[in-house]
Motif scaffolding. Structure first.
Motif, PDB file in Angstrom:
ATOM      1  N   THR A 193      -7.565 101.299   0.107  1.00  0.00           N
ATOM      2  CA  THR A 193      -8.455 101.010  -1.012  1.00  0.00           C
ATOM      3  C   THR A 193      -9.894 101.322  -0.599  1.00  0.00           C
ATOM      4  O   THR A 193     -10.369 100.821   0.424  1.00  0.00           O
ATOM      5  N   GLU A 194     -10.576 102.142  -1.391  1.00  0.00           N
ATOM      6  CA  GLU A 194     -11.944 102.510  -1.055  1.00  0.00           C
ATOM      7  C   GLU A 194     -12.887 101.318  -1.219  1.00  0.00           C
ATOM      8  O   GLU A 194     -12.657 100.446  -2.055  1.00  0.00           O
ATOM      9  N   PRO A 195     -13.973 101.288  -0.430  1.00  0.00           N
ATOM     10  CA  PRO A 195     -14.972 100.227  -0.610  1.00  0.00           C
ATOM     11  C   PRO A 195     -15.661 100.358  -1.968  1.00  0.00           C
ATOM     12  O   PRO A 195     -15.618 101.409  -2.613  1.00  0.00           O
ATOM     13  N   VAL A 196     -16.288  99.297  -2.383  1.00  0.00           N
ATOM     14  CA  VAL A 196     -17.098  99.298  -3.594  1.00  0.00           C
ATOM     15  C   VAL A 196     -18.562  99.351  -3.171  1.00  0.00           C
ATOM     16  O   VAL A 196     -19.047  98.443  -2.484  1.00  0.00           O
ATOM     17  N   ALA A 197     -19.241 100.426  -3.528  1.00  0.00           N
ATOM     18  CA  ALA A 197     -20.645 100.608  -3.152  1.00  0.00           C
ATOM     19  C   ALA A 197     -21.548 100.056  -4.246  1.00  0.00           C
ATOM     20  O   ALA A 197     -21.397 100.396  -5.420  1.00  0.00           O
ATOM     21  N   VAL A 198     -22.470  99.207  -3.855  1.00  0.00           N
ATOM     22  CA  VAL A 198     -23.461  98.646  -4.774  1.00  0.00           C
ATOM     23  C   VAL A 198     -24.835  98.882  -4.161  1.00  0.00           C
ATOM     24  O   VAL A 198     -25.103  98.422  -3.036  1.00  0.00           O
ATOM     25  N   CYS A 199     -25.689  99.606  -4.853  1.00  0.00           N
ATOM     26  CA  CYS A 199     -26.992  99.944  -4.277  1.00  0.00           C
ATOM     27  C   CYS A 199     -28.127  99.426  -5.172  1.00  0.00           C
ATOM     28  O   CYS A 199     -27.928  99.151  -6.360  1.00  0.00           O
ATOM     29  N   ASP A 200     -29.311  99.286  -4.566  1.00  0.00           N
ATOM     30  CA  ASP A 200     -30.505  98.920  -5.326  1.00  0.00           C
ATOM     31  C   ASP A 200     -30.835 100.032  -6.326  1.00  0.00           C
ATOM     32  O   ASP A 200     -30.875 101.212  -5.958  1.00  0.00           O
ATOM     33  N   ARG A 201     -31.141  99.647  -7.546  1.00  0.00           N
ATOM     34  CA  ARG A 201     -31.498 100.655  -8.540  1.00  0.00           C
ATOM     35  C   ARG A 201     -32.908 101.195  -8.272  1.00  0.00           C
ATOM     36  O   ARG A 201     -33.182 102.373  -8.513  1.00  0.00           O
ATOM     37  N   ASN A 202     -33.764 100.343  -7.772  1.00  0.00           N
ATOM     38  CA  ASN A 202     -35.130 100.767  -7.482  1.00  0.00           C
ATOM     39  C   ASN A 202     -35.580 100.175  -6.157  1.00  0.00           C
ATOM     40  O   ASN A 202     -35.408  98.968  -5.914  1.00  0.00           O
ATOM     41  N   THR A 203     -36.135 101.023  -5.311  1.00  0.00           N
ATOM     42  CA  THR A 203     -36.645 100.585  -4.026  1.00  0.00           C
ATOM     43  C   THR A 203     -38.034 101.204  -3.815  1.00  0.00           C
ATOM     44  O   THR A 203     -38.216 102.406  -4.030  1.00  0.00           O
ATOM     45  N   VAL A 204     -38.969 100.372  -3.401  1.00  0.00           N
ATOM     46  CA  VAL A 204     -40.323 100.845  -3.121  1.00  0.00           C
ATOM     47  C   VAL A 204     -40.455 101.127  -1.633  1.00  0.00           C
ATOM     48  O   VAL A 204     -40.105 100.290  -0.801  1.00  0.00           O
ATOM     49  N   VAL A 205     -40.930 102.336  -1.302  1.00  0.00           N
ATOM     50  CA  VAL A 205     -41.083 102.743   0.097  1.00  0.00           C
ATOM     51  C   VAL A 205     -42.561 102.958   0.383  1.00  0.00           C
ATOM     52  O   VAL A 205     -43.269 103.645  -0.380  1.00  0.00           O
ATOM     53  N   ALA A 206     -43.045 102.404   1.459  1.00  0.00           N
ATOM     54  CA  ALA A 206     -44.436 102.596   1.884  1.00  0.00           C
ATOM     55  C   ALA A 206     -44.491 103.646   2.989  1.00  0.00           C
ATOM     56  O   ALA A 206     -43.682 103.642   3.914  1.00  0.00           O
ATOM     57  N   ILE A 207     -45.456 104.553   2.896  1.00  0.00           N
ATOM     58  CA  ILE A 207     -45.646 105.588   3.917  1.00  0.00           C
ATOM     59  C   ILE A 207     -46.505 105.031   5.039  1.00  0.00           C
ATOM     60  O   ILE A 207     -47.536 104.391   4.799  1.00  0.00           O
ATOM     61  N   THR A 208     -46.108 105.265   6.271  1.00  0.00           N
ATOM     62  CA  THR A 208     -46.857 104.755   7.420  1.00  0.00           C
ATOM     63  C   THR A 208     -48.076 105.627   7.698  1.00  0.00           C
ATOM     64  O   THR A 208     -48.286 106.674   7.073  1.00  0.00           O
ATOM     65  N   HIS A 209     -48.850 105.238   8.684  1.00  0.00           N
ATOM     66  CA  HIS A 209     -50.113 105.918   8.969  1.00  0.00           C
ATOM     67  C   HIS A 209     -49.919 107.354   9.448  1.00  0.00           C
ATOM     68  O   HIS A 209     -50.833 108.167   9.359  1.00  0.00           O
ATOM     69  N   ASN A 210     -48.725 107.708   9.942  1.00  0.00           N
ATOM     70  CA  ASN A 210     -48.501 109.090  10.379  1.00  0.00           C
ATOM     71  C   ASN A 210     -47.995 109.984   9.244  1.00  0.00           C
ATOM     72  O   ASN A 210     -47.681 111.154   9.452  1.00  0.00           O
ATOM     73  N   GLY A 211     -47.899 109.437   8.036  1.00  0.00           N
ATOM     74  CA  GLY A 211     -47.534 110.228   6.868  1.00  0.00           C
ATOM     75  C   GLY A 211     -46.046 110.300   6.583  1.00  0.00           C
ATOM     76  O   GLY A 211     -45.636 111.001   5.639  1.00  0.00           O
ATOM     77  N   TYR A 212     -45.265 109.599   7.348  1.00  0.00           N
ATOM     78  CA  TYR A 212     -43.822 109.625   7.137  1.00  0.00           C
ATOM     79  C   TYR A 212     -43.267 108.205   7.151  1.00  0.00           C
ATOM     80  O   TYR A 212     -43.888 107.270   7.690  1.00  0.00           O
TER      81      TYR A 212
END
Length: 271
Positions: A193-212
């Motif tokens: 039986t395959e797993p059930v994947a549940v993901c965040d619909r929206n995620t906020v990502v902050a860029i670090t000081h090196n630009g990545y």
């Protein structure tokens, strides 16, 4: 006259000849021998004829019953001699012991089989088939079924919960004397039986000081589950080209973002 041994042990699972009373025949337990007039030794069988010197030999049995799976028969041999109008009698006891030391014989054995897990904490609910067995002496049989994590007492098969993997299921068959015969089958339990994947619909990502910024895949998990436990998560960007030099993204343990993504909505795949 040479009479049989004082004690003879027989085993009820090994067929032996019976006399007219249903007891072991002297052909099995032994019968007397005597010296003939010419000095030769000869077996006295059958016992229905009068021997030289007016001798006659007979036996009588007293069945003492069975205790603790051991049956005993007291056989009394009697030698009679007539001499000058007199009768001389000699009696010799012989104890016949019949034992049951052998376990039941399995006459039908089920094959091993495959099973798949259900929603029971990574276990498969399976119906273990019965076996068939007989015993030569005491046919009041008892079957216990032992499997990983449990036992079915005095049940010839039945429902059991088996964990994922190669499970060995033992059938233990006892006769009335607790002689044991043990056999087993292998049940392969698989998680299909395959797993059930549940993901965040929206995620906020902050860029670090090196630009990545490299974000681990499990950050996007929002309660994914599997009956047999999750192993790992993978993530990737869904755009064909990102951040100029990264090229097409592949599934991996983390996903990257850069300054070019600021203010944008980036589609991310979660596996």
């Amino acid at each position: 006259i040479f009479l049989p041994e004082e004690s003879v042990t027989l085993y009820c699972d090994r067929p032996f000849e019976l006399d007219e009373n249903g007891h072991p025949s002297p052909l099995v337990t032994g019968y007397p021998f005597h010296f003939q007039s010419d000095g030769s030794l000869n077996g006295i069988w059958p016992l229905t004829e009068l021997l030289d010197c007016h001798l006659f030999i007979s036996y009588e049995d007293l069945d003492l019953g069975e205790i603790s799976c051991v049956r005993k028969i007291m056989r009394t041999w009697t030698v009679r001699e007539w001499w000058c109008n007199q009768e001389f009698t000699r009696s010799i006891p012989q104890l016949i012991i019949i034992r049951d030391v052998t376990g039941p014989v399995i006459t039908h054995m089920p094959y091993g089989f495959d099973a798949t897990t259900g929603n029971r904490d990574c276990h498969a609910r399976v119906l273990l088939p019965p076996i068939e067995a007989v015993d030569a002496c005491h046919n009041d049989l008892r079957v216990d079924v032992v499997f990983p994590g449990g036992i079915l007492i005095d049940q010839n098969g039945g429902w059991a919960d088996l964990p994922v993997g190669e499970d060995t299921v033992y059938y233990r068959v006892y006769d009335g004397c607790y002689n044991l015969t043990e056999v087993y089958i292998i049940v392969h339990v698989r998680d299909e039986t395959e797993p059930v994947a549940v993901c965040d619909r929206n995620t906020v990502v902050a860029i670090t000081h090196n630009g990545y910024s490299w974000v681990p895949a499990d950050v996007f998990d929002d309660g994914s589950f599997d009956e047999c436990a999750l192993h790992h998560f993978e993530v990737r960007r869904m755009d064909a080209d990102f951040c100029g030099t990264f090229g097409e993204d592949d599934w991996g343990a983390e996903v990257g973002f850069c300054c070019e993504d600021v203010g944008k909505t980036i589609m991310v795949g979660f596996k």
